[in-house]
Enzyme design. Structure first.
Site, mmCIF file in Angstrom:
data_model
loop_
_atom_site.group_PDB
_atom_site.id
_atom_site.type_symbol
_atom_site.label_atom_id
_atom_site.label_comp_id
_atom_site.label_asym_id
_atom_site.label_seq_id
_atom_site.Cartn_x
_atom_site.Cartn_y
_atom_site.Cartn_z
ATOM 1 N N LYS A 1 8.700 4.314 -4.331
ATOM 2 C CA LYS A 1 7.920 4.806 -3.185
ATOM 3 C C LYS A 1 8.858 5.665 -2.358
ATOM 4 O O LYS A 1 9.877 5.189 -1.860
ATOM 5 C CB LYS A 1 7.433 3.601 -2.389
ATOM 6 C CG LYS A 1 6.883 3.871 -1.004
ATOM 7 C CD LYS A 1 6.483 2.527 -0.425
ATOM 8 C CE LYS A 1 5.947 2.471 0.965
ATOM 9 N NZ LYS A 1 6.180 3.516 1.884
HETATM 10 P P1 FBP Z 1 3.289 4.192 6.500
HETATM 11 O O1 FBP Z 1 2.337 4.764 5.497
HETATM 12 O O2 FBP Z 1 2.592 3.720 7.730
HETATM 13 O O3 FBP Z 1 4.434 5.140 6.789
HETATM 14 O O4 FBP Z 1 3.885 2.854 5.852
HETATM 15 C C1 FBP Z 1 4.757 2.898 4.766
HETATM 16 C C2 FBP Z 1 6.022 2.158 5.115
HETATM 17 O O5 FBP Z 1 6.987 2.212 4.076
HETATM 18 C C3 FBP Z 1 5.798 0.709 5.488
HETATM 19 O O6 FBP Z 1 5.788 -0.150 4.396
HETATM 20 C C4 FBP Z 1 6.929 0.461 6.421
HETATM 21 O O7 FBP Z 1 6.637 -0.492 7.375
HETATM 22 C C5 FBP Z 1 7.122 1.773 7.087
HETATM 23 O O8 FBP Z 1 6.620 2.757 6.230
HETATM 24 C C6 FBP Z 1 8.580 2.043 7.358
HETATM 25 O O9 FBP Z 1 8.693 3.314 7.890
HETATM 26 P P2 FBP Z 1 10.030 3.859 8.510
HETATM 27 O O10 FBP Z 1 11.138 2.976 8.054
HETATM 28 O O11 FBP Z 1 10.149 5.256 8.006
HETATM 29 O O12 FBP Z 1 9.820 3.822 9.972
#
Ligand code: FBP
Length: 261
Positions: A177
């Site tokens: 991801k």
């Molecule tokens: P989003 O689609 O809301 O960005 O979520 C994906 C994700 O990987 C979540 O699993 C995680 O909580 C968040 O993004 C972390 O985002 P970052 O570390 O970039 O703030």
């Protein structure tokens, strides 16, 4: 990596992972505009939509709510995660064991790796333990592959994201991801670098329907195998509408315009 197409979290070779670990990663601020989504049950309900092939949560939410949803939701237990209160170099403590994730019904496990952080060495070693244990249970391993740390000026440059997918492939993730690297060409490079590891795009902060679906579309055109999204779904007033559109786009190959209709 191992072939995971037979896993419940994969549909026609692709996956739409709904992520809801934000209460830990970002804190309650993510629910400010949608206060009802503070209640995990409301998002477990969203995860029952047909388009969602896996629901990613931390152990605590899985323990508390998954027993009521196990017939309708495929569970992805996030194995590590950190709060936004941590101010050190990017790191993410392991909060759950694979044995315990399997016990509470996991169909897959997820693990964040911050390559480039001063904690990269420990994170790789922790990932090794999770990845090898997950094989014993036949659980797909999804890596949140996020290069991040003092030394990294741009964590979404094309080469950095291609490096992120390659790292995931090299150390055994089944699905990587990654953040969108800004263009379809750059995503193609990331998909190529990932080899047989499936690449899914990370959702990011909430944008308009058109902008979000266009980005998903170009990721899919680049060869991505789906999406792992949180805020762009459950921060919307009508999450089912965007999930309907994502289903058309990701699984039925429709255009952005057709999906929006
Ligand atoms: P989003 O689609 O809301 O960005 O979520 C994906 C994700 O990987 C979540 O699993 C995680 O909580 C968040 O993004 C972390 O985002 P970052 O570390 O970039 O703030």
């Amino acid at each position: 990596m191992i072939p995971v197409d037979d896993s419940p979290i994969i549909r026609d070779g692709k996956s739409l992972i709904l992520a809801y670990d934000h209460g830990l990663e970002h804190g309650p601020v993510d629910f400010t505009d949608v206060p009802e989504r503070m209640d995990p049950e409301t998002v477990f309900d969203i995860a029952t939509h047909d388009a969602v092939s896996a629901f990613a949560v931390q152990k605590g939410l899985a323990e508390a709510y998954y027993p009521s949803y196990e017939d309708d939701v495929n569970l992805l237990v996030k194995m590590n995660g950190t709060s936004n209160l941590w101010m050190g170099e990017p790191d993410s403590p392991v909060n759950c064991s694979v044995d315990y994730a399997a016990e509470i019904g996991a169909d897959a496990v997820g693990f964040t790796v911050y390559s480039g952080s001063n904690h990269e060495v420990e994170m790789f070693e922790e990932f090794r333990d999770v990845q090898e244990k997950a094989r014993e249970y036949d659980l797909p391993v999804v890596m949140w592959s996020y290069p991040r740390g003092q030394g990294l000026k741009n964590d979404t440059s094309p080469n950095t994201i291609a490096y992120a997918t390659r790292i995931a492939h090299e150390i055994g993730a089944d699905i990587a991801k990654v953040k969108y690297p800004g263009s379809q060409d750059a995503m193609e490079l990331a998909v190529k670098a990932a080899g047989a590891t499936k690449v899914v795009m990370s959702g990011g902060s909430k944008t308009s329907d058109e902008e979000f679906l266009s980005t998903v579309n170009s990721a899919m055109n680049a060869g991505a195998k789906g999406l792992a999204v949180g805020r762009n779904v459950w921060q919307r007033e009508e999450p089912a509408h965007i999930l309907d559109a994502l289903e058309e786009l990701i699984f039925n190959g429709k255009s952005v315009e057709a999906a929006l209709e």
